[in-house]
Each structure stands twice: as structure tokens, then as C-alpha cells.
Design an enzyme around this catalytic site. Sequence first.
Site, PDB file in Angstrom:
ATOM      1  CD  GLU A   1     -90.310  59.210 -14.746  1.00  0.00           C
ATOM      2  OE1 GLU A   1     -90.588  59.956 -15.686  1.00  0.00           O
ATOM      3  OE2 GLU A   1     -89.235  58.613 -14.638  1.00  0.00           O
TER       4      GLU A   1
ATOM      5  CG  HIS B   1     -87.660  61.561 -16.909  1.00  0.00           C
ATOM      6  ND1 HIS B   1     -88.440  60.457 -17.171  1.00  0.00           N
ATOM      7  CD2 HIS B   1     -86.704  61.552 -17.873  1.00  0.00           C
ATOM      8  CE1 HIS B   1     -87.988  59.812 -18.233  1.00  0.00           C
ATOM      9  NE2 HIS B   1     -86.934  60.464 -18.674  1.00  0.00           N
TER      10      HIS B   1
ATOM     11  CB  ILE C   1     -77.039  57.025 -22.796  1.00  0.00           C
ATOM     12  CG1 ILE C   1     -78.003  57.944 -23.556  1.00  0.00           C
ATOM     13  CG2 ILE C   1     -76.923  57.465 -21.341  1.00  0.00           C
ATOM     14  CD1 ILE C   1     -79.450  57.836 -23.121  1.00  0.00           C
TER      15      ILE C   1
ATOM     16  CB  ILE D   1     -80.012  58.489 -16.346  1.00  0.00           C
ATOM     17  CG1 ILE D   1     -78.861  57.596 -16.867  1.00  0.00           C
ATOM     18  CG2 ILE D   1     -79.450  59.357 -15.230  1.00  0.00           C
ATOM     19  CD1 ILE D   1     -79.026  56.941 -18.173  1.00  0.00           C
TER      20      ILE D   1
ATOM     21  NE  ARG E   1     -88.265  55.382 -20.906  1.00  0.00           N
ATOM     22  CZ  ARG E   1     -88.517  56.600 -21.372  1.00  0.00           C
ATOM     23  NH1 ARG E   1     -88.682  57.628 -20.543  1.00  0.00           N
ATOM     24  NH2 ARG E   1     -88.618  56.813 -22.680  1.00  0.00           N
TER      25      ARG E   1
END
Lengths: 317, 317
Positions: free
Chosen positions: B263, B281, B158, B232, B234
Site C-alpha cells: 500500500e 484501506h 472483526i 479487510i 492485511r
Amino acid sequence: MADKVLIYSRFPKTMMARFAERFELLDTGGKPAREVFSADEVGGIRAMLTAGGSPLGAEAMDLFPKLGAIVCYGTGYDGVDLKAAAARNIAVGHSPGANAASVADIAMTLMLATTRRILVADQYVRSGDWAGSKQSPMMRPQAGMPGRRIGVYGMGEIGRKIAARCAAFESEVGYFSRSKYDLPYQYFPTLEALADWCSVLMIAVRAGAETQHVVNAGILKRLGADGYVVNISRGSVIDEKALVAALSDKTIAGAGLDVFEKEPHAPDALTALPNVVFAPHIGGHTLESHVAMQNCVLANLGAFFAGQGLPYAVKTA
Amino acid sequence: MADKVLIYSRFPKTMMARFAERFELLDTGGKPAREVFSADEVGGIRAMLTAGGSPLGAEAMDLFPKLGAIVCYGTGYDGVDLKAAAARNIAVGHSPGANAASVADIAMTLMLATTRRILVADQYVRSGDWAGSKQSPMMRPQAGMPGRRIGVYGMGEIGRKIAARCAAFESEVGYFSRSKYDLPYQYFPTLEALADWCSVLMIAVRAGAETQHVVNAGILKRLGADGYVVNISRGSVIDEKALVAALSDKTIAGAGLDVFEKEPHAPDALTALPNVVFAPHIGGHTLESHVAMQNCVLANLGAFFAGQGLPYAVKTA
């Protein structure tokens, strides 16, 4: 005594600060010059600064008998009647490329915000709907960038920067423009063919009479139900009524718009739609692009008053 | 008879459809398995599908005496106690890289939306404030992407995709990660040094116990008043209270957040802030990345029930 420059359009004072250091500015605040300044002052004007989109035709030019230079702040000069200027021996300058990255970036911002539904996403978190596990049809998974077909309409400096950015997102890039260039993107000979092929149409064409409403109901239909249109050029390129209809009846999926037909007005029927992301013509609106555009303006005005040709003159075909 | 797979976390049914074609799914809907299924059924479970962020420790594993495979939907596996799984001879699988482009793209979307103030811009048009020429301090020109220093924290799949995208925007890219790689970006040996250098910190590190609250008040202060943080990865990587404080007192300029500490809850003090763009998310939430993640899940489960090793096993150091 400092050379005088008429400020023809309405600009924020902060944008004029650097010019005020070198020139005496006669700021109309966007009003007719004769309302704000004396006939003598208006009669002596040799150079003016304008926003490229502001209408500036033969009649307006004739109010300034000594006018020798029209300098546009920014890349666009679609409001200026170039033939009328040429007939009067008035040089026209602009700021080519100075805001290209900034405008390309707002195009990318609008595309990503629209296709990834970022307004809905933000509201879903802020409202507590996410915490409450409420269903949101707008939050269903959407197509992403890899493999997506992005059609760029217009391959000038802004179009090229949009294309390069999209390629980095692993998207396929195609384009339509009057000329085919030596670029690593697929060329389409018509806008229709591009719209058939792509799912996101990025409008980066230089606007003018010949591009008026070129993106019409037919082009939007070719984009299809998973299609998006992003406009950072000029509002005149899209038939805004056809766009409202296509967005309302789901002929296309969404739009990202930085420009409108009658700025600063956006029709209520358009601004009521949830599947659009709006920006108030801020494409060129970054700190660096303002500096770069101001550099072009200063260079153009400086050269003009020194009796030289404009270094950033509008190229008339 | 089809092999049985326990669905341990709460997933939308649509995401499970492809698995239901090949396996018999015992869907807990996120509830404790013993509440939903008989002791016999639970006792016979050999494989489960979980969201990588869902807590899954030794005690939970011991409820399933025959458990041989924990398959995570997605890249993350931070909820899974890998040592406990290894001690019980339970294989752990995930979907490495399957959603990397999609997550990198939400990082770019959040960065652009935040730095170009797209929520404010959209509201400025929709509300009629633009048409009414109302002043908006939030709409002042901002720094753009060319020359901007983007710091990427974590250089996995990523992080690399984020870096490549940022480079296409003509930004300078630097990174901090445990290892220095042969990449055309400036390496910083500490997160502190990266935060001192960059104006946008993109958090793309694989989360775990050692990254808990690593982005704290001190790091945010180093970003400075024109600094942004985008997360992006955690929620646990950022000290959320310190972030709220830094955003409230303008220690930093803004944030883009797809992930949160608890979350699906985001603190009210955070969601009330205007200089943040939120997403629930949805980083990996594109059609293609779901297909790619599902392919990994199917390959992992198929191999496990065929008595083979998992093709997409979590690599334990």
C-alpha cells in the site's frame, strides 16, 4: 394440448424457460398482442403473465374476452387495475415474498455502497490517485452503521428483512407503516416523524396511487445534510425532480436507487451526480429469487387451469 | 510543559487534532525522524504514535534511546517487532476492537458490492446502456445471500461481527481459526476445509509472519468458479499474484479488497480487472471508529506518561 399463456411484458427468454416446459407461451415481446398474434389466438387467451409494474388497465383487459387470470412475475402488481380485474372476474396472482430477501439485500448493498462511498473508493484505487497520495474530499471519514438511525418506510416482508439486517449492523431501526406491528423497532406514526428521526430512509413500501411522490422535497429536507435515501420499491414513490434538487444542493448527502419513475430511463440530471449509487432494477434479480418467483407463477397458472383459486392471489383490501 | 509524542507514520493532520490538545506532537510526516528533528529532540523521545502496519524493527527503535512506548493507531500492530520492543522494555499499545464494526462493515460492503455487481450495475444505468436495452453479460442473475456459504477466516472481534452480519442475511456461516469457540457457526479445522465448503471467503485474520500468503493459488482454486474472496485484514495474507491469475482466468468469480501487499500501490494487473471492488484501506475509516481509536491512543499515552501500564497494551503470547 398444452394450455396457452400470453407473455404480456417483455421478459428475457431465459426467465421463461421453465414455463415453456409446461405451457404453450405466446410471447408478445412487450408489443401489443394483436400485432404479434392472430385475432383468434388473442381471443382464446385465458391466462397471461405480466411484470407487475407494466400498465394493465380495463381497456387492455377487454382485448382478451376470455381472460381469467393475470399472473404477475414478482411481488409487485401496481400496474394492474385490480378493480377492473375484479369487475371482469379476472383473478390476479403474484409471488409474495419470493424475492423479499433478494430485494432487501440490494437495499443493504445500496445503503452501504452509498454511505461508505464505494464507487469513489474503487475509482480512487483504480485511477492511481491513492498511490499518488492525491487528496479526495469524497474520501473523508463518514458516519458508520453502529448507532445510525435507519428509518424503514413500509413493514411488509421486504421491510422486515431490511430491518433485521440493519439491526445486525448495530444500527437503531425505526419504521413508519399504516399499521404498528409487534416488532422490536420504534414505530413512527407519520413519514414526517420518521424522516425527522432517521438519517437513512429505506423505502420499502408497496407502491400505489396513494404513495405517488410521497417522498417529496419536504421529506428529503427532514432527512438533512447527513441524510440518505434508498429506494428499492418503485420509482413513483419519490418525486424524482425534488430528489435531483436535494442531491445537487446537498440538502441530503446521497442516495441509492434501484428503481426510477420511467424505467428503464433515469434522468441525465440524476445519473450525472457523484453521490448516488444506481442499479437497473435488479432487486429481485438473484438465481434463488427467480426460482422462487417462478415457483409461484407455476403454482398460480397450474391452479388456474385446473379450475382452482390462485394459491398466490393478490389480496384485495 | 506538555509531554512530547513523535508521530512516526504519515497521518492526516485532522486525525491528530485531539492529540495536539494534550501533547506536543513532533510530526515526521512519515520521514526519518533525524531528517526532520534535531538529534537532541530525537534523543529525548519517550513515546511515539505509529500506524500498526508501518515497519518498526529493532534498528528503528534503537534510534530512540529513551523510547518507552509505541502506540499504534488502530487495531493492527503487524509492523512492530514485538520481540525487539520487549527486549528494550518498550511497551506496545493499540486500539483493540475500536474499529471492529467499521471494518466488518466494509467487509460486508465489499462482499455485497462484488457479488451483486454494483459497479457494473451503476455504470449500466449511468452509461444509458439500460435505457438502450443493451445486453450485459455481467448483469446476469447471480447467487444471493440466503443459503450462501460464507467462510470467515479468523474469529476475533472483526470476524465475529462479520459472522453476525452474514447470519442476518440468512447465509450459512462457517469459520476457521486457531481455536474453536462456543459460537453458533460451523468450525472447520483447516483453511483448506473452509475453502472447500464456502463460496465467499472473508479474511479477518490477524496478520503476521505465519499468515504470509496463506491464501494462495490452492486455496483460491478450492473456492471455485462461483467463489469470492474479500480481504479487510492485511494484503500480506493473500498471494496477490496468484489472486490476479485466479481472477483473470475465472478460477474464482470475483474479489473485494480493502488491503494490498504494497500500500498505497495496487498492481495494474489487479486494478484492470472488472470483477473486483477496491477500497483504499478505509475499513476503520468512519467517524465513530476514529473517535474510538483516538480514545485508546489518548488512554495509552496518558497512562504511559503517568508512569502506569498501558490500558490497551498488545497482548504478547
